[in-house]
Design an enzyme around this catalytic site. Structure first.
Site, PDB file in Angstrom:
ATOM      1  N   CYS A  13       0.780  -1.150   0.087  1.00 49.15           N
ATOM      2  CA  CYS A  13      -0.036  -0.057   0.031  1.00 49.15           C
ATOM      3  C   CYS A  13       0.828   1.195  -0.083  1.00 49.15           C
ATOM      4  O   CYS A  13       2.041   1.215  -0.349  1.00 49.15           O
ATOM      5  CB  CYS A  13      -0.977   0.052   1.228  1.00 49.15           C
ATOM      6  SG  CYS A  13      -0.198   0.014   2.666  1.00 49.15           S
ATOM      7  N   ASN A  16       2.123   1.396   4.366  1.00 50.23           N
ATOM      8  CA  ASN A  16       2.497   0.310   5.150  1.00 50.23           C
ATOM      9  C   ASN A  16       2.009   0.327   6.474  1.00 50.23           C
ATOM     10  O   ASN A  16       2.845  -0.339   7.362  1.00 50.23           O
ATOM     11  CB  ASN A  16       4.138  -0.157   4.724  1.00 50.23           C
ATOM     12  CG  ASN A  16       4.090  -1.759   5.350  1.00 50.23           C
ATOM     13  OD1 ASN A  16       5.452  -2.093   5.627  1.00 50.23           O
ATOM     14  ND2 ASN A  16       3.404  -2.456   5.321  1.00 50.23           N
ATOM     15  N   ASP A 129      -8.177   4.162   0.875  1.00 50.73           N
ATOM     16  CA  ASP A 129      -7.092   4.495   2.025  1.00 50.73           C
ATOM     17  C   ASP A 129      -7.995   5.335   3.046  1.00 50.73           C
ATOM     18  O   ASP A 129      -8.465   6.172   2.939  1.00 50.73           O
ATOM     19  CB  ASP A 129      -6.406   5.758   1.084  1.00 50.73           C
ATOM     20  CG  ASP A 129      -5.175   6.308   2.154  1.00 50.73           C
ATOM     21  OD1 ASP A 129      -5.044   5.864   3.393  1.00 50.73           O
ATOM     22  OD2 ASP A 129      -4.409   7.062   1.579  1.00 50.73           O
TER      23      ASP A 129
END
Ligand code: 4NP
Length: 163
Positions: A13, A16, A129
């Site tokens: 990602c 992290n 996100d």
């Protein structure tokens, strides 16, 4: 006799500290419950460097803990050049992470890159996100990740004749 090489999975990602350590922890626990330690290795990394060496965000740790996973000891690292040759699958949490990986990845390893949620059953392609989100975002993240982890493991067990 030499041990057979294990399948190496890297979850990626941005930081992290939220999404990829969540998937790292969920997959690790599922692998233990299926007695597949030694057959599959999991790691995670971020494309960014802001949180190197940090443990996961407390909101991810809390969501994980409430579902029976302990991700509190994982530490953030950044993707490296050798990851592309070392790992068999590099799975991105969202389309932006995948785009970043594509820019870094040598051509000969690009077949290893995929969106993690391609393996899931929800129809979503990107894990949102959650970093700047309210805490409910972490539960949505967890739902998407748990589903994809189960389906991904079924896929690799079948494809690589594991277990
Ligand atoms: P992750 O979430 O990529 O799921 O770990 C983020 C963590 C930190 C930041 C962005 C996303 N950040 O901008 O610091």
């Amino acid at each position: 006799m030499l041990a057979e090489k294990s399948l190496k999975i890297l979850i990626v990602c941005l930081g992290n500290i939220c999404r990829s350590p969540t998937a790292h922890g969920v997959l690790s626990k599922m692998i233990i419950s299926k007695n597949l330690e030694g057959a599959i290795e999991i790691d995670s990394a971020g494309t960014g460097s802001w949180h190197l060496g940090q443990n996961p965000d407390f909101r991810s740790t809390r969501a994980a803990s409430s579902r029976g996973y302990d991700i509190s000891k994982l530490t953030a690292r950044q993707i490296t050049d050798t990851d592309f040759s070392e790992f068999d699958y590099l799975l991105a949490m969202d389309k932006s992470n995948l785009s970043d990986l594509n820019k870094l990845c040598p051509e000969r390893y690009k077949h290893k890159l995929e969106l993690f949620l391609r393996f899931g059953s929800t129809g979503e392609l990107s894990v949102p996100d959650p970093y700047y989100d309210e805490s409910s975002g972490f539960e949505v993240v967890f739902d998407l990740i748990e589903d994809a982890c189960e389906k991904f493991l079924e896929y690799v067990i079948e494809k690589h004749k594991l277990g």
